[in-house]
Design a protein around this motif. Structure first.
Motif, PDB file in Angstrom:
ATOM      1  N   MET A 122       0.844  -1.184   0.000  1.00 52.25           N
ATOM      2  CA  MET A 122       0.000   0.000   0.000  1.00 52.25           C
ATOM      3  C   MET A 122       0.885   1.241   0.000  1.00 52.25           C
ATOM      4  N   GLU A 123       0.644   2.111  -0.947  1.00 52.02           N
ATOM      5  CA  GLU A 123       1.372   3.363  -1.045  1.00 52.02           C
ATOM      6  C   GLU A 123       0.812   4.350  -0.029  1.00 52.02           C
ATOM      7  N   ALA A 124       1.710   5.097   0.610  1.00 52.69           N
ATOM      8  CA  ALA A 124       1.274   6.066   1.616  1.00 52.69           C
ATOM      9  C   ALA A 124       0.437   7.162   0.973  1.00 52.69           C
ATOM     10  N   ALA A 125      -0.689   7.462   1.582  1.00 51.36           N
ATOM     11  CA  ALA A 125      -1.563   8.521   1.087  1.00 51.36           C
ATOM     12  C   ALA A 125      -1.025   9.872   1.527  1.00 51.36           C
ATOM     13  N   ILE A 126      -1.215  10.849   0.673  1.00 53.95           N
ATOM     14  CA  ILE A 126      -0.822  12.212   0.986  1.00 53.95           C
ATOM     15  C   ILE A 126      -2.086  12.967   1.367  1.00 53.95           C
ATOM     16  N   ILE A 127      -2.010  13.739   2.415  1.00 57.16           N
ATOM     17  CA  ILE A 127      -3.153  14.548   2.827  1.00 57.16           C
ATOM     18  C   ILE A 127      -3.059  15.858   2.045  1.00 57.16           C
ATOM     19  N   ALA A 128      -3.849  15.934   0.991  1.00 58.17           N
ATOM     20  CA  ALA A 128      -3.770  17.071   0.065  1.00 58.17           C
ATOM     21  C   ALA A 128      -4.272  18.369   0.687  1.00 58.17           C
ATOM     22  N   ASP A 129      -5.244  18.294   1.566  1.00 57.41           N
ATOM     23  CA  ASP A 129      -5.811  19.482   2.200  1.00 57.41           C
ATOM     24  C   ASP A 129      -6.031  19.148   3.673  1.00 57.41           C
ATOM     25  N   ARG A 130      -5.046  19.500   4.486  1.00 57.28           N
ATOM     26  CA  ARG A 130      -5.086  19.119   5.905  1.00 57.28           C
ATOM     27  C   ARG A 130      -6.269  19.727   6.654  1.00 57.28           C
ATOM     28  N   ALA A 131      -6.647  20.954   6.329  1.00 58.24           N
ATOM     29  CA  ALA A 131      -7.777  21.584   7.012  1.00 58.24           C
ATOM     30  C   ALA A 131      -9.077  20.851   6.680  1.00 58.24           C
ATOM     31  N   GLU A 132      -9.277  20.513   5.407  1.00 63.14           N
ATOM     32  CA  GLU A 132     -10.478  19.766   5.025  1.00 63.14           C
ATOM     33  C   GLU A 132     -10.486  18.404   5.708  1.00 63.14           C
ATOM     34  N   PHE A 133      -9.324  17.770   5.788  1.00 58.67           N
ATOM     35  CA  PHE A 133      -9.194  16.457   6.415  1.00 58.67           C
ATOM     36  C   PHE A 133      -9.609  16.513   7.886  1.00 58.67           C
ATOM     37  N   VAL A 134      -9.119  17.501   8.609  1.00 52.43           N
ATOM     38  CA  VAL A 134      -9.467  17.645  10.031  1.00 52.43           C
ATOM     39  C   VAL A 134     -10.939  18.023  10.181  1.00 52.43           C
ATOM     40  N   ASP A 135     -11.435  18.884   9.305  1.00 53.76           N
ATOM     41  CA  ASP A 135     -12.859  19.237   9.355  1.00 53.76           C
ATOM     42  C   ASP A 135     -13.729  17.999   9.145  1.00 53.76           C
ATOM     43  N   ALA A 136     -13.334  17.155   8.189  1.00 54.10           N
ATOM     44  CA  ALA A 136     -14.091  15.919   7.929  1.00 54.10           C
ATOM     45  C   ALA A 136     -14.053  15.008   9.151  1.00 54.10           C
ATOM     46  N   LEU A 137     -12.887  14.846   9.743  1.00 59.46           N
ATOM     47  CA  LEU A 137     -12.779  14.013  10.944  1.00 59.46           C
ATOM     48  C   LEU A 137     -13.657  14.555  12.068  1.00 59.46           C
ATOM     49  N   HIS A 138     -13.652  15.872  12.222  1.00 57.59           N
ATOM     50  CA  HIS A 138     -14.456  16.500  13.274  1.00 57.59           C
ATOM     51  C   HIS A 138     -15.947  16.200  13.076  1.00 57.59           C
ATOM     52  N   LEU A 139     -16.434  16.374  11.849  1.00 55.43           N
ATOM     53  CA  LEU A 139     -17.853  16.128  11.580  1.00 55.43           C
ATOM     54  C   LEU A 139     -18.206  14.648  11.692  1.00 55.43           C
ATOM     55  N   LEU A 140     -17.330  13.787  11.205  1.00 49.30           N
ATOM     56  CA  LEU A 140     -17.575  12.341  11.325  1.00 49.30           C
ATOM     57  C   LEU A 140     -17.595  11.928  12.791  1.00 49.30           C
ATOM     58  N   ARG A 141     -16.720  12.526  13.579  1.00 44.61           N
ATOM     59  CA  ARG A 141     -16.667  12.227  15.016  1.00 44.61           C
ATOM     60  C   ARG A 141     -17.959  12.625  15.713  1.00 44.61           C
ATOM     61  N   LYS A 142     -18.618  13.669  15.204  1.00 47.12           N
ATOM     62  CA  LYS A 142     -19.889  14.126  15.774  1.00 47.12           C
ATOM     63  C   LYS A 142     -21.066  13.281  15.300  1.00 47.12           C
ATOM     64  N   GLY A 143     -20.798  12.300  14.435  1.00 45.97           N
ATOM     65  CA  GLY A 143     -21.850  11.406  13.993  1.00 45.97           C
ATOM     66  C   GLY A 143     -22.384  11.676  12.599  1.00 45.97           C
ATOM     67  N   HIS A 144     -21.846  12.669  11.916  1.00 42.96           N
ATOM     68  CA  HIS A 144     -22.286  12.944  10.549  1.00 42.96           C
ATOM     69  C   HIS A 144     -21.801  11.834   9.621  1.00 42.96           C
TER      70      HIS A 144
END
Length: 102
Positions: free
Chosen positions: A1-23
């Motif tokens: 498996m090739e390592a993934a690059i986080i192209a947009d770190r702010a979007e990535f953290v925002d997505a994690l935050h919303l998913l963590r809230k149950g979205h």
């Protein structure tokens, strides 16, 4: 498996935050803009979330045909807790710089 690059770190953290809230992340296609989370388009974070096993598809019988639905895995929940905490601990100017530069 090739390592993934986080192209947009702010979007990535925002997505994690919303998913963590149950979205739920909804994927309607392969094209850019084919993923939506809480009404916002997720442009770059889906492949990284999927590749690292942070999200997993689930069956949503009440959902739209041909759409895929994703939520955090247990591993994703633990990672999201750490990532969101680290994000909040950064000074505002650093978070703004990441939002501006990706």
């Amino acid at each position: 498996m090739e390592a993934a690059i986080i192209a947009d770190r702010a979007e990535f953290v925002d997505a994690l935050h919303l998913l963590r809230k149950g979205h739920v992340l909804v994927r309607t296609g392969e094209a850019v803009g084919g993923c939506v989370l809480d009404g916002a388009i997720v442009y770059r974070s889906y492949p990284t979330l999927k590749q690292y096993g942070l999200i997993d598809e689930f069956d949503n019988p009440q959902g739209f045909p041909n759409a895929s639905y994703y939520r955090l895995t247990p591993r994703g929940r633990e990672f999201a807790e750490r990532a969101c905490s680290a994000w909040r601990s950064k000074p505002v100017w650093q978070r703004l710089a990441v939002r501006l530069t990706g």
